[in-house]
Design an enzyme around this catalytic site. Sequence first.
Site, mmCIF file in Angstrom:
data_model
loop_
_atom_site.group_PDB
_atom_site.id
_atom_site.type_symbol
_atom_site.label_atom_id
_atom_site.label_comp_id
_atom_site.label_asym_id
_atom_site.label_seq_id
_atom_site.Cartn_x
_atom_site.Cartn_y
_atom_site.Cartn_z
ATOM 1 N N LYS A 1 0.820 -1.219 0.000
ATOM 2 C CA LYS A 1 0.000 0.000 0.000
ATOM 3 C C LYS A 1 0.847 1.259 0.000
ATOM 4 O O LYS A 1 0.474 2.257 -0.605
ATOM 5 C CB LYS A 1 -0.975 -0.030 1.177
ATOM 6 N N LYS B 1 -6.342 -13.383 -5.676
ATOM 7 C CA LYS B 1 -7.475 -13.757 -4.828
ATOM 8 C C LYS B 1 -8.693 -12.896 -5.192
ATOM 9 O O LYS B 1 -8.547 -11.709 -5.496
ATOM 10 C CB LYS B 1 -7.064 -13.496 -3.374
ATOM 11 N N LYS C 1 -13.269 -7.669 -3.471
ATOM 12 C CA LYS C 1 -14.269 -6.656 -3.832
ATOM 13 C C LYS C 1 -13.610 -5.334 -4.231
ATOM 14 O O LYS C 1 -14.257 -4.441 -4.743
ATOM 15 C CB LYS C 1 -15.240 -6.446 -2.666
#
Length: 336
Positions: free
Chosen positions: A117, A199, A202
């Site tokens: 991130k 994976k 959402k």
Amino acid sequence: MENAEQKKVIFSGIQPSGELTLGNYLGALKNWVKLQDEYDCYYCIVDMHAITVRQEPKDLRRRTLEVLAVYIASGIDPEKNTIFIQSHVPAHAEAAWILNCNTYMGELSRMTQYKDKSKRYGNNIGAGLFNYPVLMAADILLYQADLVPVGGDQKQHLELTRDIAERFNNAYSPTFKIPEPYIPKAGAKIMDLQDPTKKMSKSSDNPNSYILVMDSPEVIRKKISRAVTDSIGVVRFSDEQPGVKNLITILSVIKGKTIEEIEKEYEGQGYAQFKKDVAEAIVEELEPIQTKVKELISNKEYLESIYKKGAEKANYVANKTLRKMKKKIGFIPLAK
């Protein structure tokens, strides 16, 4: 009561930061249901973790209740488990601060999720994302959890939790149980339908890459028909065919069939019928859950009674551990 005390404790939680996917359901919730008779389970909706990324307040409230409804609709029984909302238990924040003071910057900067991130967001990354694993450690250690169901992406965080617990125990005398990972026998890692090397998530930009628990049957059928396969044309569970392998995993977990049974069933058939059957299996599995979720969402009073009862139990257990922590580090208890 004595029996409940002898059961091993499991802690797990899901963030209400987006709609839940088929991956959340098959990889976590469906397994949680199987654990509830054997273990003393604490299932949390981790809304404090969700705010490490800015949330729209009304959406966060709506999704928190929706995740609670999905837990119950999936078969997690509020009578057998402690289901609660993380922010209803202030001990999580207090314990996280104490543990933060027993955690090293170097450990946190080595966390893969933080590194990924910070590459993406540079200097605009929030301190919450850096400290996130310490809050996760507090979540687990407050309940003296024996076991934590973890996917591959959380293994590193559990390792850190164990390190923090051992460091605290060594510095202040035994306080925490050292939690072990719980790897389910049929561990299902559901992959992205468009890029099966990743994976299912959402947070993907492509809505065709995931199926949401609340997707309609038409949408599910469309997304599965568009799922990436290959030109081999054989239904085989192989790393060379990641798209097909993912669809076999989904069918296997839903239908309770072995990989071999599925391969045999679709021998010489190509992908059309196979995809159709995968889609129908998902629709069949999710439809009753969706109906129950809608029913629960319209009954706010019932949901409130569940999270209130869960918060009472969770507060009682968490505060017991927190009092020990405070005493050991030298805080003066408030006189009664």
